[in-house]
Design an enzyme around this catalytic site. Sequence first.
Site, PDB file in Angstrom:
ATOM      1  N   SER A 194       0.927  -1.082   0.036  1.00  0.00           N
ATOM      2  CA  SER A 194       0.027   0.046   0.126  1.00  0.00           C
ATOM      3  C   SER A 194       0.870   1.367  -0.049  1.00  0.00           C
ATOM      4  O   SER A 194       0.264   2.353  -0.229  1.00  0.00           O
ATOM      5  CB  SER A 194      -1.048  -0.030   1.281  1.00  0.00           C
ATOM      6  OG  SER A 194      -0.269   0.040   2.358  1.00  0.00           O
ATOM      7  N   LYS A 195       2.112   1.161   0.493  1.00  0.00           N
ATOM      8  CA  LYS A 195       2.907   2.455   0.487  1.00  0.00           C
ATOM      9  C   LYS A 195       3.422   2.997  -0.925  1.00  0.00           C
ATOM     10  O   LYS A 195       3.141   2.569  -2.103  1.00  0.00           O
ATOM     11  CB  LYS A 195       4.401   1.839   1.115  1.00  0.00           C
ATOM     12  CG  LYS A 195       4.134   1.178   2.502  1.00  0.00           C
ATOM     13  CD  LYS A 195       3.182   2.378   3.348  1.00  0.00           C
ATOM     14  CE  LYS A 195       3.309   1.828   4.921  1.00  0.00           C
ATOM     15  NZ  LYS A 195       2.706   0.510   5.104  1.00  0.00           N
TER      16      LYS A 195
END
Length: 420
Positions: A194-195
Amino acid sequence: MSKLAINGGPPVRSGKWPVWPVVDHRETELMGEVVPTGNWSYNGPKETELRRLWAEFIGSKHAVPVANGTVSLQLCMEALDIGYGDEVIVPGLTWQATGGSVLDVNATPVFVDVEESSWCIDPAQIEEAITPRTKAIIAVHLYGTICNMDAINAIAKKHNLFVVEDAAHQHGSVYKGRKVGVLGDAASFSLQNSKVYTCGEGGLVTTNHDLIAEKLDALRNCGRRAVPKERFANDTGNYEMEGNFIQSGNYRITEFQAAILIGQLEKLPGQLEVRDRNAQYLNALLEKECGLKPMKREPGTDLQSYFNIAFRYDKECFAGIDVVKFRGALSAELNSPFTSCYQPLNHCELYSPLTKKRHKINREYMEAINPNRFELKQCAIAYKETSVCAHHKILLGSKDDMDKVVEAVSKIRENIHELR
């Protein structure tokens, strides 16, 4: 017929948002270079290149790749010789891994409150938490805000403490001409899917200190100190080498991950500019609206990275409707989830230190240390009453998409009676 999408009306935006992560032929090409070599483990040419590229990008002397962003924090603690009997000051509003990494080295996290305007650790609260046991401060640059590093570093210098940046949300942010990642003694980056910089799972640690870097490299590699490359030329698996070893485990990444990260790094600068441009535009629009207040942009920020775009909700502008109902309505209007901030660590279900046996961590010890001795008022308000957060992929949209966010907020306000 209902006007709000949550009640069956037409949404403000019905199309799909940009997909994350963004990949193309480059990642496939780089992975294709790794597969035939059979050199899939660690310290290969891709990882070596990644270390150089990330250090150059951040402006640090050293970059050490590791298995994930939790391990990167834990190894920072170990490299700084933090362990049983030591305390580490941690903001109460962060992902559980920040506090968990301190527990994992048998030290005690002491939670302090955050600033209402940024949700980052409040420097005014730090000094009150310092005791003779205190060894470090973890500065978490949360969501889309950089901590007040000048104040934090001044406190650390005064009390002879280490500063570790938890930069899991801040790949590429620039503060007074320097990138996040060189503003303390060491910095931890998460590379989870998700980063904003990702290879699925993974982590990176940056530091300008040679000894810290040497210890980090050994800690990630089963405790082996770095030795000249020729020592491994005829590797038989016998690692009875001279030198000082450290008790540790295998926390390395693979050549596959390094290859993907090289491809992702080529895209990162352009993505950072798009997100920051869109965020500043959106925040400027929302400042003119009643009800959603942007998070503070720390003075001196030249470029802001965003894991989440976050806002503070004022229910008085929405006829007293609670934030949970508002987030649901906004999610429906924009076809994308808007959520709360993290659960404060003093009430976090995932932060449960007494569910594990540690060498010296037990109920009596925890009660004696009393890591929850400070009221986390702003953490609780943010979680229960005001937080509205969305994943950074919406910031890769168009200027028109940002206008749609404001349009959705206005639509909800105009039809707020539907949520009663």
